[in-house]
Design an enzyme around this catalytic site. Sequence first.
Site, PDB file in Angstrom:
ATOM      1  N   PRO A 174       0.683  37.587   6.129  1.00 19.99           N
ATOM      2  CA  PRO A 174       1.409  37.132   7.314  1.00 19.99           C
ATOM      3  C   PRO A 174       1.483  35.605   7.288  1.00 19.99           C
ATOM      4  O   PRO A 174       0.478  34.946   7.031  1.00 19.99           O
ATOM      5  CB  PRO A 174       0.528  37.621   8.483  1.00 19.99           C
ATOM      6  CG  PRO A 174      -0.829  37.818   7.906  1.00 19.99           C
ATOM      7  CD  PRO A 174      -0.656  38.103   6.446  1.00 19.99           C
ATOM      8  N   GLN A 228       0.859  41.821  12.990  1.00 19.13           N
ATOM      9  CA  GLN A 228      -0.392  41.082  13.193  1.00 19.13           C
ATOM     10  C   GLN A 228      -0.415  40.507  14.599  1.00 19.13           C
ATOM     11  O   GLN A 228       0.480  39.740  14.972  1.00 19.13           O
ATOM     12  CB  GLN A 228      -0.554  39.943  12.191  1.00 19.13           C
ATOM     13  CG  GLN A 228      -1.971  39.384  12.303  1.00 19.13           C
ATOM     14  CD  GLN A 228      -2.213  38.094  11.554  1.00 19.13           C
ATOM     15  OE1 GLN A 228      -1.546  37.096  11.823  1.00 19.13           O
ATOM     16  NE2 GLN A 228      -3.141  38.106  10.628  1.00 19.13           N
ATOM     17  N   CYS A 258      -6.850  32.521  12.394  1.00 19.34           N
ATOM     18  CA  CYS A 258      -6.003  31.369  12.727  1.00 19.34           C
ATOM     19  C   CYS A 258      -6.850  30.197  13.239  1.00 19.34           C
ATOM     20  O   CYS A 258      -7.584  30.354  14.215  1.00 19.34           O
ATOM     21  CB  CYS A 258      -4.961  31.774  13.781  1.00 19.34           C
ATOM     22  SG  CYS A 258      -3.940  30.361  14.262  1.00 19.34           S
ATOM     23  N   LYS A 310      -7.905  40.644   9.657  1.00 21.64           N
ATOM     24  CA  LYS A 310      -7.800  39.600   8.633  1.00 21.64           C
ATOM     25  C   LYS A 310      -8.772  38.505   9.028  1.00 21.64           C
ATOM     26  O   LYS A 310      -8.598  37.868  10.083  1.00 21.64           O
ATOM     27  CB  LYS A 310      -6.363  39.080   8.511  1.00 21.64           C
ATOM     28  CG  LYS A 310      -6.192  38.049   7.401  1.00 21.64           C
ATOM     29  CD  LYS A 310      -4.727  37.870   7.043  1.00 21.64           C
ATOM     30  CE  LYS A 310      -4.490  36.792   6.014  1.00 21.64           C
ATOM     31  NZ  LYS A 310      -4.569  35.429   6.566  1.00 21.64           N
ATOM     32  N   ASP A 357      -5.258  31.782  -2.824  1.00 25.93           N
ATOM     33  CA  ASP A 357      -5.034  31.066  -4.083  1.00 25.93           C
ATOM     34  C   ASP A 357      -4.508  31.944  -5.213  1.00 25.93           C
ATOM     35  O   ASP A 357      -4.689  31.612  -6.386  1.00 25.93           O
ATOM     36  CB  ASP A 357      -6.314  30.356  -4.562  1.00 25.93           C
ATOM     37  CG  ASP A 357      -6.784  29.312  -3.563  1.00 25.93           C
ATOM     38  OD1 ASP A 357      -6.008  28.970  -2.653  1.00 25.93           O
ATOM     39  OD2 ASP A 357      -7.936  28.855  -3.687  1.00 25.93           O
ATOM     40  N   GLY A 386       0.225  34.873  -0.303  1.00 25.87           N
ATOM     41  CA  GLY A 386       0.970  34.103   0.684  1.00 25.87           C
ATOM     42  C   GLY A 386       1.827  33.051   0.014  1.00 25.87           C
ATOM     43  O   GLY A 386       2.975  33.294  -0.388  1.00 25.87           O
ATOM     44  N   ARG A 387       1.249  31.845  -0.171  1.00 28.27           N
ATOM     45  CA  ARG A 387       2.046  30.725  -0.691  1.00 28.27           C
ATOM     46  C   ARG A 387       2.600  30.985  -2.085  1.00 28.27           C
ATOM     47  O   ARG A 387       3.607  30.391  -2.464  1.00 28.27           O
ATOM     48  CB  ARG A 387       1.187  29.454  -0.665  1.00 28.27           C
ATOM     49  CG  ARG A 387       0.906  28.975   0.756  1.00 28.27           C
ATOM     50  CD  ARG A 387      -0.216  27.974   0.779  1.00 28.27           C
ATOM     51  NE  ARG A 387      -1.465  28.577   0.339  1.00 28.27           N
ATOM     52  CZ  ARG A 387      -2.581  27.913   0.093  1.00 28.27           C
ATOM     53  NH1 ARG A 387      -2.608  26.618   0.252  1.00 28.27           N
ATOM     54  NH2 ARG A 387      -3.670  28.544  -0.308  1.00 28.27           N
TER      55      ARG A 387
HETATM   56  C1  LIG Z   1       2.815  28.495   6.605  1.00 29.39           C
HETATM   57  C2  LIG Z   1       1.688  29.452   6.742  1.00 29.39           C
HETATM   58  C3  LIG Z   1       1.589  30.238   7.865  1.00 29.39           C
HETATM   59  C4  LIG Z   1       0.513  31.140   8.005  1.00 29.39           C
HETATM   60  N1  LIG Z   1       0.472  31.954   9.098  1.00 29.39           N
HETATM   61  C5  LIG Z   1      -0.515  32.926   9.174  1.00 29.39           C
HETATM   62  C6  LIG Z   1      -0.493  33.896  10.212  1.00 29.39           C
HETATM   63  O1  LIG Z   1       0.412  33.935  11.057  1.00 29.39           O
HETATM   64  N2  LIG Z   1      -1.518  34.804  10.230  1.00 29.39           N
HETATM   65  C7  LIG Z   1      -2.519  34.815   9.285  1.00 29.39           C
HETATM   66  O2  LIG Z   1      -3.410  35.650   9.340  1.00 29.39           O
HETATM   67  N3  LIG Z   1      -2.528  33.898   8.296  1.00 29.39           N
HETATM   68  C8  LIG Z   1      -1.554  32.992   8.211  1.00 29.39           C
HETATM   69  N4  LIG Z   1      -1.522  32.128   7.152  1.00 29.39           N
HETATM   70  C9  LIG Z   1      -2.562  32.245   6.111  1.00 29.39           C
HETATM   71  C10 LIG Z   1      -2.086  33.193   4.996  1.00 29.39           C
HETATM   72  O3  LIG Z   1      -1.868  34.492   5.479  1.00 29.39           O
HETATM   73  C11 LIG Z   1      -3.111  33.242   3.863  1.00 29.39           C
HETATM   74  O4  LIG Z   1      -4.318  33.751   4.373  1.00 29.39           O
HETATM   75  C12 LIG Z   1      -3.366  31.863   3.264  1.00 29.39           C
HETATM   76  O5  LIG Z   1      -2.163  31.160   3.043  1.00 29.39           O
HETATM   77  C13 LIG Z   1      -4.146  31.976   1.933  1.00 29.39           C
HETATM   78  O6  LIG Z   1      -3.413  32.765   1.016  1.00 29.39           O
HETATM   79  P1  LIG Z   1      -2.514  32.105  -0.174  1.00 29.39           P
HETATM   80  O7  LIG Z   1      -3.417  31.195  -0.947  1.00 29.39           O
HETATM   81  O8  LIG Z   1      -2.037  33.295  -0.950  1.00 29.39           O
HETATM   82  O9  LIG Z   1      -1.436  31.343   0.500  1.00 29.39           O
HETATM   83  C14 LIG Z   1      -0.478  31.222   7.002  1.00 29.39           C
HETATM   84  C15 LIG Z   1      -0.361  30.419   5.873  1.00 29.39           C
HETATM   85  C16 LIG Z   1       0.703  29.552   5.725  1.00 29.39           C
HETATM   86  C17 LIG Z   1       0.817  28.720   4.468  1.00 29.39           C
END
Ligand SMILES: Cc1cc2nc3c(=O)[nH]c(=O)nc-3n(C[C@H](O)[C@H](O)[C@H](O)COP(=O)(O)O)c2cc1C
Length: 326
Positions: A16, A70, A100, A139, A202, A224-225
């Site tokens: 998310p 979520q 969050c 989460k 990551d 995510g990213r």
């Molecule tokens: C722009 C952005 C918005 C995010 N919004 C949420 C969110 O609404 N809910 C949530 O649980 N995590 C949120 N996250 C965290 C991601 O879900 C994830 O846990 C985090 O980016 C680490 O994963 P990654 O390294 O694959 O990006 C957000 C992350 C980013 C970069």
Amino acid sequence: MRIGSLSLENSVLLAPMAGITDPPFRQMVRKYGCGLAFTEMISADGLVRKTDRSYGYLQSFQGDSPLGAQIFGADPAILAEAAKIAAEAGVDLIDINMGCPVRKVVKTGAGVALMGNPSRVSEILRSVRNATSLPLTVKIRAGINSRSITAVQIAQVAQDCGVDAVIVHPRTADQGLAGHASWEIIRDVKRALRIPVVGNGDIKGPDDACRMIALTGCDAVMVGRGVLGEPWNLKNIISFLEGRNEYYVPSISEREDIIKCHLEKSIFYAGEKHGLRRFRKHLLWYTKGLKWGAQYRKTLTNICDKKSLLEGLHLYFQAKNGCCLD
Ligand SMILES: Cc1cc2nc3c(=O)[nH]c(=O)nc-3n(C[C@H](O)[C@H](O)[C@H](O)COP(=O)(O)O)c2cc1C
């Protein structure tokens, strides 16, 4: 891979992301396969008060399944009511946000504040569990700070309350998204639980996903990213996790088509003005790492209509030497 009664086609989940995982983005991601996607985080309070904005986040489209909603909040009764509303809207799973770190959220006792409040977590999860028979996940983060790593404790509370899977993003609240995710914490949670554990943090490509599973034993990964500007990355991750080891990189002309398709969907969803505004950040990600991408991105500042954007995009992608991959 199963989460409660839900059977997932593969074990790669889309994280998310507020401001990002809207229906147009999910449509793009679904093309490449995605075991489970999530809405942006939705205020439980907003859903119960029936605000347009919160309801809007539950919007989905044909083929947008399985989809998890979520929700965030700190009040057990409100979260339970919000879960029912989301279930009625047709989502397949409910996830409770316990990660969050945004001040406005944390000061209400919601989001990552819950990582320091196991008794409230228990009240919330029992209340939501009683309210819906949909699969339920949480989460979580590693904890609030390095002196308070509570992931294992909170995950055990979640399991005791009947949660169907735990998603772990092993950074503390004060880390935000900086530094490294401590995958060892995912491993510790996995060792402590009987229910499935999803590892997050990551994962930029197939190698990271394979390494995370090898190190932690987690049942699925969440990205995510790593899909921003590269939604096809999911296809590669799935392929490697399933042992096919096929690596797809779109050609330059395919990239142009992917970008145009996302733009159209964004405008269809939000109208030209808002659709373009929402799309802009994606365009920056799509052209990151492309030759002359930085120069192209500079030209975007003055563009505020679809026609000019498409013309500029086409010129960029057609230009000799304009956009070869570095
Ligand atoms: C722009 C952005 C918005 C995010 N919004 C949420 C969110 O609404 N809910 C949530 O649980 N995590 C949120 N996250 C965290 C991601 O879900 C994830 O846990 C985090 O980016 C680490 O994963 P990654 O390294 O694959 O990006 C957000 C992350 C980013 C970069």
